[in-house]
Scaffold this motif. Structure first.
Motif, PDB file in Angstrom:
ATOM      1  N   ARG A  65      -4.951  -0.634  -8.563  1.00  0.00           N
ATOM      2  CA  ARG A  65      -4.266  -1.565  -7.656  1.00  0.00           C
ATOM      3  C   ARG A  65      -3.820  -2.836  -8.375  1.00  0.00           C
ATOM      4  NH1 ARG A  65      -3.750   2.229  -5.117  1.00  0.00           N
ATOM      5  NH2 ARG A  65      -4.273   2.703  -2.963  1.00  0.00           N
ATOM      6  N   TYR A 118       2.387   1.781  -3.443  1.00  0.00           N
ATOM      7  CA  TYR A 118       1.468   2.351  -4.432  1.00  0.00           C
ATOM      8  C   TYR A 118       1.544   3.873  -4.381  1.00  0.00           C
ATOM      9  CZ  TYR A 118      -1.050  -1.867  -5.887  1.00  0.00           C
ATOM     10  OH  TYR A 118      -1.385  -3.065  -6.440  1.00  0.00           O
ATOM     11  N   GLU A 139      -0.970  -5.381  -9.787  1.00  0.00           N
ATOM     12  CA  GLU A 139       0.286  -5.708  -9.102  1.00  0.00           C
ATOM     13  C   GLU A 139       1.494  -5.746 -10.022  1.00  0.00           C
ATOM     14  OE1 GLU A 139      -0.355  -9.149  -6.642  1.00  0.00           O
ATOM     15  OE2 GLU A 139      -1.033  -7.769  -5.069  1.00  0.00           O
ATOM     16  N   GLU A 192       0.833  -1.203   0.000  1.00  0.00           N
ATOM     17  CA  GLU A 192       0.000   0.000   0.000  1.00  0.00           C
ATOM     18  C   GLU A 192       0.873   1.261   0.000  1.00  0.00           C
ATOM     19  OE1 GLU A 192      -3.328   1.312  -0.880  1.00  0.00           O
ATOM     20  OE2 GLU A 192      -3.113  -0.843  -0.541  1.00  0.00           O
TER      21      GLU A 192
END
Lengths: 481, 337
Positions: B256, B194, B258, B191
């Motif tokens: 989101r 990101y 990956e 998180e």
């Protein structure tokens, strides 16, 4: 303090400092790499978990040394460009290519498979893991081959000629297989292997002496000893061959190694100087003890020389190596250590044959174990002194008889080199101390016997004896008989 | 023979470009992760960051050694001149790489990890800084005489353009490092990255735009080349494609995803790299010495193709194999334990 404003001298000091310290780590990784191949091979053959734990334990030391070896090696490569640009430009055609071969053939192989060797035990099958260990060892030793090829070519540049200040290669294989190459590669290969075997043996001896896992470390001690039986005498022989080549191709270096100022004519016996005080100003040895007729035996195995041994005075002062005393004593230290290690090895073999290394008796051999501990660091000293003889003895040339050292250095302000030299002088010794400290921590902690052995399920015997679900016997007590 | 003297230096320009690109991409994310570790105040998290690199950093760093050796052998004149001119940036990089490398080994053994944590982060930052200054200085131009030898001063490399390039490169490393961590980690750590990826994407893009605009204004020699057809269309396409890729990257971060952010970042790096190569080509010391002038003897270039060139697929294979062996998220103390 005149040298503080001399770019050439400062660059030489920087190269010498970084090379002398850097060399210590690859020495261990090349030699211990081969040792790891032996240990893992024995494990795969015998399936005795002790050998697995040996592989894990010694590879920790490998990882530590590899990391610092890489860290201190990269500046070596860049120094050719930063501090020795004219040399790089002149010899790039051959020397630069070989440095590239080292990176692609050797270093990449070692670096890529090291991760699998260190962390891949649970992720690949044993055959692939063993292959990775072998490739790591091959990669490490190919580095020795290429670096020594490049260095040997600087000593005996063949395969081409200088054209307008640049070395043009006519025959690559002749350059690669220059007269020094094969002997130098093997001399260094045995040096790293012998040093590593005495490090493994010395650390094992420490455990045995302190009665910590004595049986376990008796195994590594014996492997190291068994390999040293072959390596130590071969190394003496390679050393002899190397000296012979210096005699043939670099007589000025040989004269410096022997502090021989006057020429010894052919057909006469020649003494070998054991200890002396060379004096470059008066061009003679102020004081000397020598062994009668020994030089003849060393060079030709007979009393009288068949060819003259030329003395330093035959060359103009600017054409012969300086620091004669350094070369002379470094050579003696190297040779002395070589013989000492062979003697320790020979005596150990005798003890082994007499049955003194059995499980009960090995920790009683206190003096011998102490000798091995004492011998552990000596190989490094022999290697460094040997390289001092090789490289300081090559002076005043970088490329022997072709390019002078003074013409090889970059035209940069001395203050730049002084800054970088100061940086290296602070950092490299710090790294040496830190790696000794952390290395000794790994040793003091000892092997981790809790590591699960691949292929064997821990704490689970072949027959499943785990308790099943408890089912109470609900029959009447009488029926339970 | 004439075509050979034309063709071989170009092949080596391409091979060295490939090595440099692989280095910047692969060790780029190592250095980025290192720089990001400076912001982490939690021992466990730093441990995870270093574990995510422990098995690959030395193979990644090898591309730099390979690039150095290749440049030495293929363009000896450029090797000597560039490294002499960049004495201080190279030194800064080298010391940074030393501290980054030993931090991996010493931190694991140390009881007090503070110093080695700092060495890892600061070493990564310093290495990136040195590389940025070096790149900036080469693009700005190195002062050489007619035979290609360096005649400038010690501090020539330090200009506002090289500062700009250095800052942008650091941002780029932070970006690819963040994208790598998004790929290799999960939970709270993922998180965080990101977020860092998003910030770095913006700062990198701003730096790149600024460099793109200032290049033709300040480099006369580049200007004439850039504004003539057919190259002008290529150079017009690069910024457009770049902005497109960054927007794809940002939206993949938003969603989101990956792996996609890492792939988009690599494509951004590829594009930037091609742009730089086109600006530089056919010079090896920009606008002064061409690859043909600095090249080694053709026989050397041929033997190097035989000894190194044919190994490139093999080297790529065993690097790839490593990533396959250690695929999956990073967890726990170390791989395999």
């Amino acid at each position: 303090m005149e040298f503080l404003s001399d770019t050439v001298v400062l660059s030489r000091m920087q190269f010498a400092l970084t090379a002398i310290i850097h060399m210590l780590w690859p020495t261990l990784t090349t030699g211990v790499g081969i040792y790891l191949v032996m240990v893992e091979g024995i494990w795969l053959k015998t399936r005795n978990p002790d050998y697995y734990h040996h592989a894990r334990f010694w590879s920790k030391l490998y990882a530590l040394n590899f990391g610092i070896g890489v860290a201190t090696g990269i500046p070596m490569e860049f120094q050719f460009g930063t501090n020795w640009a004219p040399f790089s430009e002149a010899v790039g055609n051959f020397f630069g290519s070989v440095i590239g071969f080292e990176a692609s053939w050797a270093f990449m192989l070692e670096a890529a498979f090291l991760g699998i060797m260190l962390f891949g035990w649970e992720r690949v099958n044993p055959a692939i893991h063993y292959l990775s260990t072998i490739l790591v060892a091959v990669g490490a030793n190919l580095s020795t081959v290429w670096i020594l090829t490049a260095s040997s070519w600087m000593q005996t540049p063949t395969g081409g000629e200088m054209v307008n200040g640049k070395f043009i290669v006519h025959d690559y294989f002749q350059a690669i297989l220059n007269p020094f190459a094969a002997t130098s590669v093997l001399h260094m290969f045995f040096a790293t292997l012998e040093t590593s075997l005495f490090v493994v043996g010395g650390i094992s001896a420490w455990y045995i002496l302190n009665q910590r896992h004595a049986n376990f470390f008796a195994k590594s001690f014996k492997i190291a000893l068994a390999a040293a039986i072959v390596v130590a005498p071969l190394q003496l022989y390679m050393g002899h061959l190397s000296a012979e080549q210096v005699y043939l191709y670099q007589p000025a270096k040989l004269a410096a190694m022997e502090a021989q100022w006057e020429t010894l004519p052919a057909g006469q016996p020649a003494n070998w100087s054991l200890v002396s005080l060379p004096n470059e100003k008066t061009q003679k040895n102020d004081w000397e003890i020598s062994i009668p007729n020994a030089l003849g035996y060393i060079l030709e195995f007979k009393k009288d020389l068949s060819a003259p041994v030329r003395g330093l005075k035959e060359w103009q002062p600017e054409d012969r190596p300086h620091l004669v005393g350094l070369i002379y004593y470094c050579f003696r230290i190297m040779v002395g250590i070589g013989f000492f290690l062979a003697a320790v090895m020979g005596f150990s073999i005798l003890c082994w044959l007499l049955g003194k290394f059995s499980a009960e008796k090995i920790s009683e051999q206190r003096w011998l174990m102490r000798a091995w501990m004492f011998a552990a660091p000596l190989g490094f000293i022999a290697i460094d002194t040997g390289w001092i003889v090789r490289c300081v003895g090559r002076q005043p040339w970088t490329l022997y008889n072709q390019i002078r050292t003074v013409d090889s250095a970059s035209h940069i302000p001395a203050s730049n080199v002084l800054t970088s030299l100061t940086g290296f002088a602070l950092v490299y010794p710090l790294l040496l101390v830190a790696s000794l400290y952390f290395g000794s921590r790994i040793v003091r902690r000892g092997p981790d016997f809790d590591l699960p052995v691949p292929g064997i399920e821990i704490d689970r015997p072949a027959v499943d004896t785990a308790p099943g679900e408890f089912v109470p016997d609900e029959r009447p007590v009488e029926a339970q008989q | 023979m004439e075509t050979l003297e034309y063709f071989l230096p170009q092949v080596w320009f391409g091979i060295l470009g490939l090595f440099l690109f692989l280095y910047v991409m692969l060790d780029g994310f190592d250095l980025g992760v290192g720089i990001l570790s400076l912001t982490s105040d939690d021992e466990e998290r730093r441990g995870l960051l270093m574990t995510s690199l422990s098995n690959i950093w030395d193979a990644n760093e090898t591309w730099l050694v390979l690039m150095g050796g290749g440049l030495f052998g293929a363009f000896p004149l450029a090797y000597g001149t560039i490294l002499t001119a960049l004495y201080i940036p190279i030194l800064v990089m080298v010391f940074g790489l030393i501290f980054r490398a030993v931090a991996f080994e010493f931190r694991e053994q140390a009881n007090r990890k503070f110093f080695w944590n700092f060495a890892f982060g600061a070493g990564s930052f310093t290495a990136a800084l040195g590389q940025g200054f070096a790149l900036g200085a080469v693009l700005k131009g190195i002062n050489v005489d007619s035979s290609g030898h360096f005649i400038g001063g010690t501090w020539d490399w330090l200009t506002w353009q090289s500062v700009l390039v250095a800052l942008t490169l650091i941002q780029g490393y932070v970006l690819i490092g963040s994208a790598y961590l998004v790929w290799k980690t999960e939970g709270e750590l993922q998180e965080t990255h990101y977020k860092t990826a998003k910030i770095a994407a913006w700062t990198t893009m701003l730096g790149a735009i600024f460099i793109t605009i200032t290049t033709p204004i300040f480099y006369e020699s580049a200007r004439s080349k850039l504004f003539e057809p057919p190259l002008v269309f290529v150079f017009a396409a690069i910024p457009v494609l770049g902005i497109l890729l960054v927007s794809r990257l940002l939206s993949s971060l938003e969603r989101r995803e990956e792996r996609a952010p890492f792939i988009w970042t690599i494509l951004i790096f590829v594009l930037t790299f091609l742009g730089l190569a086109l600006v530089v080509f056919p010079y090896i010391i920009p606008t002064r010495i061409t690859i043909y002038e600095a090249a080694a003897d053709p026989s050397s270039l041929v033997i190097m193709i035989i000894f190194i060139g044919f190994l490139i697929p093999v080297m790529l294979f065993y690097n790839l194999y490593q990533y396959v062996v250690f695929r999956g998220k990073v967890s726990g103390k170390a791989y395999g334990e």
